[in-house]
Design an enzyme around this catalytic site. Sequence first.
Site, PDB file in Angstrom:
ATOM      1  N   ASP A 185      -5.300  -9.718  -8.142  1.00 36.21           N
ATOM      2  CA  ASP A 185      -5.484  -8.787  -9.266  1.00 36.21           C
ATOM      3  C   ASP A 185      -4.210  -8.234  -9.917  1.00 36.21           C
ATOM      4  O   ASP A 185      -3.904  -8.516 -11.069  1.00 36.21           O
ATOM      5  CB  ASP A 185      -6.421  -7.635  -8.852  1.00 36.21           C
ATOM      6  CG  ASP A 185      -6.068  -6.985  -7.500  1.00 36.21           C
ATOM      7  OD1 ASP A 185      -5.037  -7.348  -6.909  1.00 36.21           O
ATOM      8  OD2 ASP A 185      -6.821  -6.097  -7.061  1.00 36.21           O
TER       9      ASP A 185
ATOM     10  N   GLU B  88       0.833  -1.202   0.000  1.00 35.84           N
ATOM     11  CA  GLU B  88       0.000   0.000   0.000  1.00 35.84           C
ATOM     12  C   GLU B  88       0.873   1.260   0.000  1.00 35.84           C
ATOM     13  O   GLU B  88       0.567   2.247  -0.665  1.00 35.84           O
ATOM     14  CB  GLU B  88      -0.922   0.032   1.235  1.00 35.84           C
ATOM     15  CG  GLU B  88      -1.931  -1.096   1.306  1.00 35.84           C
ATOM     16  CD  GLU B  88      -3.005  -1.037   0.224  1.00 35.84           C
ATOM     17  OE1 GLU B  88      -3.011  -0.100  -0.586  1.00 35.84           O
ATOM     18  OE2 GLU B  88      -3.836  -1.972   0.189  1.00 35.84           O
TER      19      GLU B  88
ATOM     20  N   THR C 288      -0.589   0.701 -10.262  1.00 34.63           N
ATOM     21  CA  THR C 288      -1.909   0.183  -9.898  1.00 34.63           C
ATOM     22  C   THR C 288      -2.694   1.151  -9.019  1.00 34.63           C
ATOM     23  O   THR C 288      -3.859   0.918  -8.712  1.00 34.63           O
ATOM     24  CB  THR C 288      -1.792  -1.225  -9.256  1.00 34.63           C
ATOM     25  OG1 THR C 288      -3.090  -1.800  -9.170  1.00 34.63           O
ATOM     26  CG2 THR C 288      -1.164  -1.140  -7.877  1.00 34.63           C
TER      27      THR C 288
HETATM   28  C1  DMJ Z   1      -6.122   0.523  -5.111  1.00 37.89           C
HETATM   29  O1  DMJ Z   1      -5.384   0.744  -3.982  1.00 37.89           O
HETATM   30  C2  DMJ Z   1      -5.325  -0.150  -6.180  1.00 37.89           C
HETATM   31  O2  DMJ Z   1      -5.946   0.039  -7.402  1.00 37.89           O
HETATM   32  C3  DMJ Z   1      -5.119  -1.611  -5.918  1.00 37.89           C
HETATM   33  O3  DMJ Z   1      -4.440  -2.249  -6.947  1.00 37.89           O
HETATM   34  C4  DMJ Z   1      -6.436  -2.286  -5.711  1.00 37.89           C
HETATM   35  N1  DMJ Z   1      -7.252  -1.630  -4.765  1.00 37.89           N
HETATM   36  C5  DMJ Z   1      -7.356  -0.198  -4.727  1.00 37.89           C
HETATM   37  C6  DMJ Z   1      -8.533   0.392  -5.445  1.00 37.89           C
HETATM   38  O4  DMJ Z   1      -9.676  -0.306  -5.444  1.00 37.89           O
END
Ligand code: DMJ
Length: 656
Positions: A375, A225, A633
């Site tokens: 994911d 994160e 991401t």
């Molecule tokens: C974000 O922190 C990022 O996109 C992560 O890869 C997945 N979850 C959240 C958003 O939903």
Amino acid sequence: MAVLPITSHDLQSDYDNAKFRRRSLFKVITQAVLTSNVRRNCGSCGVGKLLALLMIAGLAFLTVAHTNSGISAASEIVQHINVRGEEKVITEGHGNAELLKRFWRKPPRLPPKLPPRGKAGNNSLAAEAHNQQHILGSAVRQNKVAEAFRHAWTGYKNYAMGSDELMPLSKRGVDGLGGLGATIVDSLDTAMIMGLNDIVQEAGYWIEKKLPERLNEKGQVNLFETTIRVLGGLLSAYCLSGGENETTGDWGSRTKLDGPNPAIYLERAQDLADRLMVAFTSSPTPIPYSDVILRERSAHPAPDGLSSTSEVSSLQLEFWYLSKLSGNPKYGDAAMHVLEHLKTLPKFEGLVPIYISPHSGHFSGQNIRLGSRGDSYYEYLVKVWLQQRGTGHGGSDVSYLREMYDEAIKGVKNRLIQKSIPKGLVFVGELPSGKDGSFYPKMDHLVCFLPGTLALGATRGLTKQRAMEEGLMTIEDIENLKLAEDIMKTCYEMYSVTTTGLAPEIAHFHTQKFYEDGLQGGNKSSEFLDDIIIRYADRHNLLRPETVESLFVLHRITQDPKYLEWGWQIFQAFESHTKVDSGGYSSLNDVTVLPPPRRDKMETFFLGETLKYLYLLFGDSNVLPLDKFVFNTEAHPLPISRKGAENDLTSQTQAS
Ligand code: DMJ
């Protein structure tokens, strides 16, 4: 095995390519007559021959008229049947229409001739007016999104400045991410992209003055994160504010940005990364520990000892770029070592379990999914390849990442894709018990990143048109782009099916083997009410970005305007149901009822991702072009190595 690229010329045979079409007997005869000596000698023809020719022409006219109506009747009964993601088109009921169609085939459709410049007729004026209206409409929409961003920021600034997140109903802040002022850093490049200089200054000032003490004093953070939101945000701010001269001019900014010297962002990024590095160096394997105590520079595994697969494989864009900027290879080396290690592990048709042990270096459990914890493994395979192809990490080759990605997508198509009943939405399910267990028709909203990733992988960030012209797309790429569009529709319908027009966190899909009655989204005018099942526990909405992220990418790549409309509807639903008058936006507890109960939390990704992608969706595609920037991401754009992109085009040209 090498796959030969196919060109736009090859593809024409799918549509209406006269070169490869069979001619009917009637056409053979009439063409022979018309091109034979009879025609050449027509000046000396008798009246009888002339009458015969006129009759043939009349007959041909009648036949074409009938055939056209027959074709449209026939096209109404085309059925699309999906077997594990492979689309087959079956045409039923040939009858008279089909016979007539065979009797005389239409001439090939040619592209309309454009009028010469300066001689535009009424149609061109109408098209120009439409275009202008479209540009104006887009500007209005972008302004609305920028206003929403300002409203979100103002709520945060008034009640939570310096905290990780805003609780907009309680009007206070909360530190859910370790206390590094995550909303500030996550929001900064969005403010830069929107040209909101006052916010750029406020956020930049906080990063310059306050972030260092937080880095020194704060305790536990999650490696993933913190990397995607804070490290990614700082690196992108450095790039967009002109830190890296090479790319500054490229990203399409219209505003001269204020804020601290860009070098400040890089300094903070390096300070943070130096502390995070311990997650890699203290692990006995290349798989990093999940948690870091910043002030102690120590790391430890999560309570169950395991790391998430998506987390350990979604650090590489950021650490590699930091190595490039700082000239110190240690960041990129550590992060890329994870992917090199993952390459060696056994997989199931390219699919991987969602947990991995930093102690053994092996996957743990059987659970396979593209939702939470799985994911961005799939996302970074292709994005890291896009970022580094051609340059390689430390001179080495990253083509293995593209191979891992291609294999994984084949696995997705073989094992995880099904169609719902009764209306046939294409969705991505899960294998909770692994390869030998059964398919489970559950799809997290998180999976809606996949259409964007598939489209990027298919065209390397170019428009579909350009990628086809360059001969870059293989048959697989074309299939993958089609799959992207199908899943995109499903993600949009997950919004459209609910009373609020906002998607639930998780949807289940009605299949032959799975149905749960009475759990519908509530929008009576949706035709997919029976296809999408929403359990009580899954009805919340966290203001997540994945669907609008994919809409943005798909619109850039396909240029299909329907994605603009879908994005606009979603934005309006956020405005109607999540906006808090006193400032900020709130997550919801239930998207199926009106008014939806609120959850009192504004996630940092609403500013970092959701509103950024919506703003970019309605904007000019020259801003942050997808063949020059890759979004991490958390939606922080980082530059693609130019050499890599150029090499890709050169090698494709040589191959074709
Ligand atoms: C974000 O922190 C990022 O996109 C992560 O890869 C997945 N979850 C959240 C958003 O939903």
